[in-house]
Design a protein around this motif. Structure first.
Motif, PDB file in Angstrom:
ATOM      1  N   ARG A  87      -9.213 -10.840   0.092  1.00 45.29           N
ATOM      2  CA  ARG A  87     -10.262 -11.808  -0.286  1.00 45.29           C
ATOM      3  C   ARG A  87     -11.646 -11.219  -0.099  1.00 45.29           C
ATOM      4  O   ARG A  87     -12.553 -11.482  -0.879  1.00 45.29           O
TER       5      ARG A  87
ATOM      6  N   LYS B 245     -11.065  -3.947   7.142  1.00 44.65           N
ATOM      7  CA  LYS B 245     -12.087  -4.962   7.432  1.00 44.65           C
ATOM      8  C   LYS B 245     -12.883  -4.650   8.697  1.00 44.65           C
ATOM      9  O   LYS B 245     -14.065  -4.967   8.796  1.00 44.65           O
TER      10      LYS B 245
ATOM     11  N   MET C 218      -2.930  -2.605  15.929  1.00 42.66           N
ATOM     12  CA  MET C 218      -1.867  -2.564  14.911  1.00 42.66           C
ATOM     13  C   MET C 218      -2.497  -2.393  13.539  1.00 42.66           C
ATOM     14  O   MET C 218      -3.331  -3.201  13.119  1.00 42.66           O
TER      15      MET C 218
ATOM     16  N   GLN D 275       2.404  -1.087  11.394  1.00 41.09           N
ATOM     17  CA  GLN D 275       3.403  -2.109  11.132  1.00 41.09           C
ATOM     18  C   GLN D 275       4.207  -1.728   9.899  1.00 41.09           C
ATOM     19  O   GLN D 275       3.831  -0.837   9.139  1.00 41.09           O
TER      20      GLN D 275
ATOM     21  N   GLY E 297       2.959  -9.094   7.293  1.00 50.21           N
ATOM     22  CA  GLY E 297       2.268 -10.215   7.939  1.00 50.21           C
ATOM     23  C   GLY E 297       1.929  -9.873   9.383  1.00 50.21           C
ATOM     24  O   GLY E 297       2.474  -8.926   9.957  1.00 50.21           O
TER      25      GLY E 297
ATOM     26  N   CYS F  71      -7.445 -11.325  16.046  1.00 57.22           N
ATOM     27  CA  CYS F  71      -7.618 -10.854  14.666  1.00 57.22           C
ATOM     28  C   CYS F  71      -8.900 -10.065  14.516  1.00 57.22           C
ATOM     29  O   CYS F  71      -9.895 -10.352  15.178  1.00 57.22           O
TER      30      CYS F  71
END
Ligand code: UTP
Length: 522
Positions: A133, A140, A183, A214, A240, A269
């Protein structure tokens, strides 16, 4: 012309058993290197689980399609109502920063710092997401939201870890380490590694920053067929943020934690610019309560805010998505007027290492797979890449919070949104929620509040004092811009010596080395 050799028998056999022989449909058109890469990618997969994954995705897509055909509100409240036995969090498992007396908060803070100083606390960052997004081509965490300092999310977090270590040392007189587990996924590992190396690990010791990867899973179409994003390349997506538990196992991370003597892990997060790393109050609260699993929550901003709610369903702790709750339940209020289901999940968790062991050893296979319907670039039958305008495929994801149900002693801790939660999800062009602008503003408002509380005054261009303002809404314009380095203050403490009764022009930047008035200061 010589035909290329056929795909190796073991590759054909594996895909055949998984019901996916079409993955090889462009084999003869691939270069030797492309064939090598495709073969390697397929060999990472196992036939049985791959078949199950594809069938499960197709079945989930069909079920969802049917539900939507029957008029359930797609992604919105009011349609689902699947959870009729929802109960709000009981008071005895819930703590709150706003409703707790200062001395009790101090006790929890002391306990948290004690655990940190004993090297028993680690932080774990979930940074494997693709950030679709936000729409940037890099992880990020490397995003700069436009603060005066130009710091990225990774740098802010690194400095907060350094600060919490320093504060623990000052309080308890012992050097300590809060290891940082990160991660990543195939998308984010290499750029993240490189970024940290380029920036000298932002002042942290490299061996205390542990990156691991992951698992990735193939994206499939609505018929359960693997999507090729190029003729020789399977469209893969990370599994996920609940892929954490498998990744902990695959990468022997809990063994690393054991070696370091870690007992408690703060999981968060990458995109929350206000996150408090190894927050001593939260850690102390959870440890004092004897919790094995805890969640920070914020009050919902309004009844229909699309966030998951932490609650009980049939007596079991879980996060219920907004889309799964009926309008009536969403709107339900207590006698005091507050929303009954008010505990908004912000993906900020406490786990004991023992609890993580029980999940990885016993419960991981029971984690629910959630379906995410996405627009996934694919190759058409002519081998051309197509970027679809409408969703065409499915990614299956696990969620980090789906382990609450396995907790033997779950707690929740309510914090103030303006102090602790402002996530970066969308590009500025995509609207007004959770964007670079809103996260930047949230941080600068917080620092403005700290500065004013510490006695600073801001001047306008005519050297007149700007009246102090309180933030009424997230979108409110800032009276003055002030950024305070995490290395100077973690929650507004200790600022008086720099700011009390002094006047500053905006923007003001307070770094560990100096007050840098980007305007002029007096
Ligand atoms: P989001 O669900 O917001 O996803 O992740 P995202 O990847 O950041 O963004 P979109 O949905 O593609 O726009 C919440 C957190 O979970 C992590 C993210 O990195 C972020 O910290 N995450 C997500 C993972 O670590 N792995 C995943 O597979 C997915």
């Amino acid at each position: 012309m010589l035909l290329p050799p056929p795909a190796p028998a073991r590759v054909r056999e594996l895909l055949g058993r998984a019901g996916q022989p079409e993955v090889l449909r462009f084999w003869e058109q691939l270069s030797a290197e492309e064939r090598r890469l495709l073969e390697a990618a397929v060999q990472q997969l196992e036939a049985g689980p791959l078949r199950d994954h594809c069938q499960e995705a197709a079945a989930a897509a069909t079920a969802r399609h049917r539900e939507q055909g029957q008029g359930a509100a797609p992604g919105g409240g009011g349609g689902g109502g699947t959870h009729r036995n929802m109960q709000p969090l009981p008071g005895e498992v819930t703590g709150s920063t706003a409703r707790t007396e200062p001395h009790r908060l101090d006790n929890w803070r002391d306990r948290g710092f004690h655990e940190i100083s004993e090297n028993r606390v680690a932080v774990l960052l979930l940074a494997g997401g693709q950030g679709t997004r936000l729409g940037v081509s890099y992880p990020k965490g490397m995003y700069d939201v436009g603060l005066p300092s130009g710091k990225t999310l990774y740098q802010i977090q690194a400095e907060r870890i350094r600060k919490v270590q320093q504060l623990a040392e000052e309080r308890l007189g012992k050097k300590c380490v809060v290891p940082w587990y990160i991660m990543t996924s195939e998308f984010t590992l290499e750029p993240t590694k490189k970024f940290f190396a380029q920036h000298n690990y932002f002042g942290l010791v490299e061996s205390n920053v542990v990156m691991f990867e992951q698992q990735m899973l193939p994206a499939v179409d609505f018929n359960g067929k693997i999507i090729l994003e190029q003729k020789g390349r399977i469209a893969m997506a990370p599994d996920g943020n609940g892929g954490l538990y498998r990744a902990l196992m695959n990468n022997k991370i809990l063994e690393d934690m054991d070696r370091r003597g870690i007992c408690f892990v703060h999981v968060y997060c990458v995109d929350n610019i206000l996150v408090k790393l190894a927050d001593p109050v939260f850690i102390g609260f959870c440890v004092e309560k004897g919790a094995d699993c805890g969640a920070k929550v914020v009050e919902k901003a309004y009844p229909t805010e699309p966030v998951g709610v932490v609650c009980l369903v049939d007596g079991i702790y879980q996060v219920v998505e907004y889309s799964e709750v009926s309008q009536e339940t969403v709107e339900q209020r207590n006698p005091d007027g507050g929303l009954t289901f008010n505990a908004g999940n912000i993906c900020n968790h406490f786990f004991t290492v023992d609890f993580l062991k029980s999940v990885t050893e016993e419960f991981e296979p029971q984690l629910k797979r959630h379906i995410a319907v996405k627009k996934i670039p694919y190759v058409d039958e002519q081998g051309n890449t197509v970027r679809p305008d409408v969703p065409n495929g499915i990614k299956m994801e696990k969620f980090v919070f789906d382990v609450f149900q396995f907790s033997k002693n779950f707690v929740a801790f309510e914090v103030l949104r303006e102090d602790e939660f402002s996530p970066l999800k969308n590009a500025d062009s995509a609207g007004s929620k959770d964007t670079p602008s809103t996260t930047r503003r949230a941080l600068l408002w917080q620092h403005y509040r700290w500065a004013v509380r510490a006695g600073a005054h801001f001047l306008d261009s005519n050297n007149m004092r700007i009246p102090h303002l309180s933030q009424l809404q997230e979108a409110e314009e800032l009276p003055a811009v002030c950024e305070i380095s995490p290395l100077v203050s973690s929650e507004g403490e200790g600022l008086e010596k720099y700011l009390k009764d002094r006047e500053f022009h905006s923007p003001l930047l307070l770094t560990e080395d100096a007050l840098v008035a980007l305007g002029q200061h007096q």
